[in-house]
Design an enzyme around this catalytic site. Structure first.
Site, PDB file in Angstrom:
ATOM      1  N   GLU A  96      -7.277   0.525  -4.590  1.00  0.00           N
ATOM      2  CA  GLU A  96      -7.270   0.547  -2.914  1.00  0.00           C
ATOM      3  C   GLU A  96      -8.622  -0.138  -2.391  1.00  0.00           C
ATOM      4  O   GLU A  96      -8.525  -1.187  -1.592  1.00  0.00           O
ATOM      5  CB  GLU A  96      -6.788   1.762  -2.298  1.00  0.00           C
ATOM      6  CG  GLU A  96      -5.481   2.085  -2.438  1.00  0.00           C
ATOM      7  CD  GLU A  96      -5.207   3.480  -2.208  1.00  0.00           C
ATOM      8  OE1 GLU A  96      -5.969   4.320  -1.842  1.00  0.00           O
ATOM      9  OE2 GLU A  96      -4.066   3.791  -2.816  1.00  0.00           O
ATOM     10  N   LYS A 103       2.761  11.345  -3.229  1.00  0.00           N
ATOM     11  CA  LYS A 103       1.766  10.476  -4.181  1.00  0.00           C
ATOM     12  C   LYS A 103       0.781  11.400  -5.023  1.00  0.00           C
ATOM     13  O   LYS A 103       0.385  11.092  -6.053  1.00  0.00           O
ATOM     14  CB  LYS A 103       0.990   9.794  -3.355  1.00  0.00           C
ATOM     15  CG  LYS A 103       0.009   8.822  -4.056  1.00  0.00           C
ATOM     16  CD  LYS A 103      -0.605   7.809  -3.022  1.00  0.00           C
ATOM     17  CE  LYS A 103      -1.961   7.013  -3.552  1.00  0.00           C
ATOM     18  NZ  LYS A 103      -2.261   6.044  -2.413  1.00  0.00           N
ATOM     19  N   ASP A 113       0.916  -0.934  -0.027  1.00  0.00           N
ATOM     20  CA  ASP A 113       0.052   0.041   0.001  1.00  0.00           C
ATOM     21  C   ASP A 113       0.870   1.159   0.080  1.00  0.00           C
ATOM     22  O   ASP A 113       1.534   1.661   1.171  1.00  0.00           O
ATOM     23  CB  ASP A 113      -0.870  -0.046   1.300  1.00  0.00           C
ATOM     24  CG  ASP A 113      -1.731   1.022   1.592  1.00  0.00           C
ATOM     25  OD1 ASP A 113      -1.745   2.150   0.453  1.00  0.00           O
ATOM     26  OD2 ASP A 113      -2.280   1.364   2.614  1.00  0.00           O
TER      27      ASP A 113
HETATM   28 MG    MG Z   1      -4.614   4.850   2.234  1.00  0.00          MG
END
Ligand code: MG
Ligand code: ADP
Length: 589
Positions: free
Chosen positions: A147, A70, A8
C-alpha cells in the site's frame, strides 16, 4: 491493450481504479460513490449484500453482516453468517467480485486481470490469501504491491532522483507508517511500523462514549440498562458518531441528530446534541500522540531523521482530520502532502502499476488544488507579541477543490455590536503581508459578553469562485460575499493598485466585491450542477457508440445542461438532467 485494474482491498473500504487517457481514475458506482465499504451480509430473504447496503444493515443486523475480514486473511478461521460458513478468502472474493463488476460495467467489457494492494507488513500467508481471493473472484492477480508503495506511485509516477518517502496511513481500524525509498521504478520499503488496532473507528468510539454519557443524564438507570442491551441502539449511535466525526473535519461544530432513537415516558425520543471540534480534538489527542511516536520508530527503523524525508504523504480516510496534519506540522516541522483524496490514492497507485504492466502510457496525476492559502485575520500573537492582523489559514494551499471549510472565532469585547471580517490570500503569518481579497462588516450582533461565537466559512469551487460568510452562531445572523476569481488575485491586485491610483485622481468608484445572499447559489443548485457535470462527462464518453438516431438529442441535452450550469438555472437543469439520465439508462439497458 488488455485492461488491468488496480484494487485497494481495505479493512474498512475498498476501491477500484483504472488508467484512462494516461490518468488513474477511481471507478464510481451508479450513484457516483467511489468507495465500497468492505462489508458483506445476507439480507432477511437470503440475498447477498455487499458494500453500502451491507454496511447499512450492520446497524440493524450485526449477526448477519461481516466487516473487517482483512484482519482474518491468512488464517483458517471461518466466519459464520446465518447457516453458512465462509473462509476469509471467500468473503474477500465477494468484495473483489463486486469491484470487478463495477469496473466491467463502467468500461463496457470484461476485466480479467488485477493488481491488488496489501499492507507492507503482510506476511507471505496473508499475501497468498489475497491472491487466492482474487482468483476465486475470477481475477488473475498479476501483482501484489504494498500500500505505501502504491500511494507513493500515485503522488509521483516518475521518480528521477532517489527519494525517501514517509507514508502515514490511518484507515478505519489500522494504522501504519512506512518509509519507502523509490528511484527509477525501483521501490523498497525500508521500514514499517504501526498499530493494527488503531484507526478512525477509535475516533468514532470516543464520540460514541460522549453521546452515551449525555444519554445517561437524560434517562434513568433502568432505562439506560435496557438500552444497553439493544444492539440496534448501539449501532445507531456508532453511525451517528462517524457522521459527526466526518463533519468535524470541515466544521468547528457538528450536530448529532437521531430521530426516534428510543422512547421516553411512552413518547418518541429524538436525540439532538452538539459537539465542538475543540472538545473532539481533546478526546482523540492521545490516539494521535501514539501515531506520532510510531513515526519516530519507523524513522529509526530506516536509520533516518525527519529532515532526510523528501515527502511525507497522508493516506487513509481518517487523515482528513485536520488535527493530524496540524500536529505533524507543529512537531516535525514538515508540511505533509495530502492533495490526493487520502482514501482513494492507494487504488490510484495500484491502477498506475497495473497500467505500467499493461504497457500503457501513464502521466503524473493531475488534480485540481488551490495554489494559495485563504483565511481571515484576527487579533492574536505574532512572534510572542500581541498583533492585530494575525493570518489564520482556513483553506490551505494544495487542498483539493471544490472545498468547504469553516472555523469558529470569538468577539473580543462585552456587548460587541459588530465584527469586521477581512479575508486574505497568501502564506505569511502576518496577514498584512498577504493579499487582502475581501472584507465586510457583520453588524447587529447580540448584546452578550465577549467570546460570542462567529462561524467563518469559506467555499471555494473549481471555477475559482470563493464564497465567504460569517454567521453569529447563537442567532444565525449572517453576512456573505462572493469573490469571483480568488485564484488569480495576484494579477487582480496589480489592477487594484492601478485603479486606486486612478480613483485618487477622479474619486472612488463602486466597491470591487459584492454583498448579499442572492449571489450564492443554494446547496440544491450546487448539487444539481455537480450532478449535471458528471452526467455530461458520462454522456460524452459513450457518445461514439450511441446510435445515430439518438445522437442529436443527446448532444442537444449536453449543450443545454452546460448552458444551464453557466446560468445556474435550477428548473431547466433539473429537467434536462432527468431527460438525459433517462436516455442514458435506456441506452445502457
Ligand atoms: Mg487503506
Ligand atoms: P481502510 O484503509 O481501513 O479500508 P479508509 O482509508 O477508507 O480505510 O479509511 C476509513 C476511515 O476514514 C473510517 O474510519 C472513516 O470514518 C474515516 N473517514 C472518512 N472520511 C473522513 C473524514 N472526512 N474525516 C474523518 N475521518 C474520515
Amino acid at each position: 491493450m488488455e485492461t488491468i485494474i488496480g484494487i485497494d482491498l481495505g479493512t474498512t473500504n475498498s476501491e477500484v481504479a483504472v488508467i484512462q487517457d494516461g490518468q488513474p481514475r477511481v471507478i464510481p458506482d451508479e450513484n457516483d460513490r467511489m468507495i465500497l465499504p468492505s462489508f458483506f451480509g445476507l439480507s432477511e430473504d437470503g440475498q447477498i449484500l455487499v458494500g453500502e447496503a451491507a454496511k447499512n444493515q450492520y446497524a440493524l443486523y450485526p449477526e448477519r453482516t461481516i466487516k473487517s475480514i482483512k484482519r482474518k486473511m491468512g488464517t483458517d478461521e471461518l466466519v459464520k453468517i446465518g447457516d453458512n460458513q465462509y473462509t476469509p478468502q471467500e468473503v474477500s472474493a465477494i468484495i473483489l467480485r463486486a469491484l470487478k463488476q463495477r469496473a466491467e460495467k463502467y468500461l463496457g467489457h470484461e476485466v480479467k486481470k488485477a493488481v491488488i494492494t496489501v499492507p507492507a507488513f503482510f506476511s507471505d500467508a496473508q499475501r497468498q490469501a489475497t491472491r487466492d481471493a482474487g482468483e476465486i473472484a475470477g481475477l488473475e492477480v498479476v501483482r501484489i504491491i504494498n500500500e505505501p508503495t502504491s500511494a507513493s506511485l500515485a503522488y509521483e509516477t516518475k521518480h528521477h532522483q532517489e527519494e525517501k518517502i514517509l507514508v502515514y496511513d490511518l484507515g478505519g481500524g489500522t494504522f501504519d507508517v512506512s518509509v519507502v525509498s523509490i528511484h527509477a521504478g525501483l521501490v523498497e520499503v525500508l521500514s514499517s511500523h504501526g498499530n493494527n488496532h488503531l484507526g478512525g473507528d477509535d475516533f468514532d468510539e470516543k464520540l460514541y462514549l460522549y453521546i452515551f454519557d449525555y444519554l445517561k443524564n437524560e434517562f434513568s438507570k433502568e432505562e439506560i440498562e435496557k438500552l444497553n442491551d439493544d444492539q440496534r441502539f448501539h449501532a445507531r449511535l456508532l453511525r451517528a458518531a462517524e457522521k459527526a466525526k466526518q463533519e468535524l473535519s470541515d466544521r468547528p461544530y457538528a450536530s448529532i441528530e437521531e430521530e426516534y432513537l428510543t422512547e421516553r415516558d411512552g413518547k418518541p425520543y429524538h436525540l439532538s446534541l452538539e459537539i465542538s471540534r475543540h472538545l473532539y480534538e481533546e478526546m482523540i489527542h492521545p490516539l494521535i500522540e501514539e501515531t506520532l511516536e510510531a513515526i519516530h520508530t519507523a524513522l529509526q527503523g530506516a536509520n533516518l531523521n525527519p529532515s532526510q524525508i523528501n515527502q511525507f504523504l497522508l493516506v487513509g480516510g481518517a487523515t482528513r482530520t485536520p488535527y493530524i496534519s496540524n500536529l505533524i506540522q507543529e512537531r516535525l516541522n514538515i508540511t505533509p502532502r495530502q492533495e490526493l483524496e487520502p482514501d482513494l490514492c492507494v487504488a490510484m497507485g495500484a491502477a498506475i502499476q497495473a497500467g505500467m504492466i499493461a504497457g500503457e502510457k501513464v502521466a503524473s496525476v493531475l488534480v485540481d488544488v488551490t495554489p494559495y492559502t485563504f483565511g481571515p485575520s484576527v487579533l492574536g500573537e505574532l512572534n510572542g507579541m500581541p498583533y492585530p492582523d494575525v493570518f489564520i489559514p482556513v483553506i490551505k494551499k494544495n487542498t483539493p477543490i471544490p472545498v468547504s471549510k469553516s472555523e469558529v472565532f470569538y468577539t473580543m469585547y462585552d456587548f460587541q455590536k459588530a465584527v469586521e471580517v477581512k479575508v486574505y490570500q497568501g502564506e505569511d503569518p502576518d496577514a498584512l503581508k498577504n493579499i487582502l481579497i475581501g472584507s465586510f462588516m457583520v453588524e447587529g450582533l447580540s448584546r452578550v459578553p465577549a467570546n460570542n461565537e462567529i462561524i467563518f466559512q469559506l467555499d471555494l469551487d473549481l471555477d475559482g469562485i470563493l464564497r465567504i460568510s460569517a454567521t453569529e452562531k447563537r442567532t444565525g445572523l449572517k453576512k456573505n460575499i462572493v469573490i469571483e476569481n480568488a485564484m488569480s488575485q495576484f494579477k487582480e491586485e496589480e489592477k487594484e493598485k492601478a485603479k486606486d491610483r486612478i480613483d485618487q485622481l477622479f474619486g472612488p468608484s463602486s466597491p470591487t466585491f459584492s454583498t448579499g445572499e442572492e449571489q450564492a447559489p443554494t446547496k440544491e443548485v450546487r448539487e444539481r450542477i455537480v450532478q449535471g457535470k458528471a452526467l455530461v462527462e458520462k454522456a460524452e464518453k459513450i457518445l461514439p457508440v450511441i446510435p445515430e438516431e439518438d445522437k442529436e438529442e443527446v448532444i442537444n441535452l449536453i449543450e443545454g445542461i452546460q448552458d444551464n450550469i453557466q446560468k445556474s438555472d435550477l428548473g431547466a437543469l433539473t429537467m434536462e438532467i432527468e431527460e438525459l439520465s433517462e436516455i442514458l439508462f435506456y441506452l445502457e439497458a
